[in-house]
Design an enzyme around this catalytic site. Sequence first.
Site, PDB file in Angstrom:
ATOM      1  N   LYS A 210     -19.739  -1.115  -8.705  1.00  0.00           N
ATOM      2  CA  LYS A 210     -19.326  -0.032  -9.437  1.00  0.00           C
ATOM      3  C   LYS A 210     -19.372   1.194  -8.850  1.00  0.00           C
ATOM      4  CE  LYS A 210     -19.185  -2.832 -13.364  1.00  0.00           C
ATOM      5  NZ  LYS A 210     -17.960  -3.315 -13.805  1.00  0.00           N
TER       6      LYS A 210
ATOM      7  N   SER B 193     -12.697  -4.464 -12.825  1.00  0.00           N
ATOM      8  CA  SER B 193     -13.379  -3.394 -13.478  1.00  0.00           C
ATOM      9  C   SER B 193     -13.154  -2.087 -12.371  1.00  0.00           C
ATOM     10  CB  SER B 193     -14.880  -3.253 -13.557  1.00  0.00           C
ATOM     11  OG  SER B 193     -15.387  -3.758 -12.502  1.00  0.00           O
TER      12      SER B 193
END
EC number: 3.4.21.89
Length: 551
Positions: free
Chosen positions: A256, A160
Amino acid sequence: MDYILKYAYYVLILSILMGISTWKLFKKMGLNPIFSFIPFFNYYLILKETKHPKWWCAMAYLPIVGPIMMTVFHLFLMKHFGKSSALQKLMTIFLPFIYMAIVNYSKDAEVYAEDDLYLTDAEKSEQKKETFLGSITFAIVFATIIHTFITQPFGIPTGSMERTLLVGDFLFVNKLNYGFRMPMRPLALPFLQGTIYDPQGDGNPKNDPKSYVDAVKLPYLRLPGWEKVKRNDIVVFNYPQDSVHTAIDRKDPYVKRCVAVAGDVVEMRAGKLFVNNKPEVILGDQEEQHKYIVKASSQIDIPSLYKNLEYLPVREIQTDGGYEYDFQGLTDKTAKIIKEIPQVLDIKQEILPKDSAMLSYKVNAERTAYTKTIDTTQSIFPINRKWNPDFYGPLRIPKKGDVVTLNQETLPEYRWIISEYEHNHLENKNGKIFINGKETNTYTIKQNYYWMMGDNRDASLDARFFGFVPEENIVGKPMFTWLSLQGVFSDKSSSYQAPFKIRWDRMFKATNTGEAHKTSYWWIAALILILFFGWEYFVKLFGKKQTEEEN
């Protein structure tokens, strides 16, 4: 204050148990039996009597570390009274206050006088074993203190954050920058996050045994840090909607980029992110990626492509017109390079149509074709909006003190905040909203929230799916990559697997600098390792030479 009171409550209970089960033993050691009930001081006296470093008592009630240290102190005390057989040690470890009480109230409990001059060879051998086990124990304790209170290793298992962070990168995360979050489950096995892997289990983490005692809990408390979470910080946080663990600090850790902070407005327009109506700022070390569909007249040499660019498609399908490839994440630069491959007919970024549902792909058994289907496993947040990852928002990130309007349209946006993150009893009955039993149409936000997204925008389970990340879920800030292994995590969704290798060029490079070219500090790490492992050798060598000179 709630944390301190709850912590004091647990310390009081443990101190009472300690006093009840050892007061006679203290008396037989020539000490006031009342001292056995006084926290910290009772262990201080045990260490003093058993001739161990007295400062160790400071670790007696630390979360995670405390249970280990208490067990060690109990073993010291029992050995002081001659209870050191294998069975007696096991009883002390697993039934401490029960077994110590049995010894405490027995008539024959007396201080066991040790004298090295009269030790048998077997006893000396046992003493060496205990010294070795003690060294191992305190190495574990030291590592647990570092892991729990200062920095924690974290691996990247998914793509990701590619190519900013690669699958197989292992980071050290600083827990102090944003303020240390005190442990909320103080009774737990060291180094384990949430569950104990069960090889005989069914693969469902909900059914694996937990690595902590859920009944022993402390409220949320964060100590002051020296910075706030800022836009573009890479952040490690606990996944907000983890259904396996109720304890915030035991939920799965995610990494993230924080693209928006409390009070910001986020929006995706045709796959491009806008914050406060402005295009996002791309940092030097940020390699944003998107999904591309590549059509080719003949089969592409994938191993050669990976050797040159280190990119692999997740899907290859033979069609009537040639081959079709699904690249989950390409940068604009690599997309241009692939476009120049002779057999490539067309390359196009896949952007979902506006107001369409989230899609997924289902490949047939022969892997010759795939169909698009609505993806019900990744429902967009909030569930009542006609948004998708490419056309999303605008959505405002809640800020502490915000007074938000509640109705049937806005409730899905704030439901988790009210009921899960800020721990209220929420009811939605007959078109009316009740919070803690009172009907209302407004709610005041109690903490700041953040918007976390992956740099690999079309292969990231991020805030577009799970929503806002509460401040209490923030773990820390990655400091540097200490190890990078290609091929260590297999990607089951891909037709191809990257070969295993060590990425030496990524090791001991800092993260979160925003700079494209980072300096590697591997030589500092090597120096530390040499000093760590060589110190004892040099001390012994120096001591040996000094003895020889004296003789």
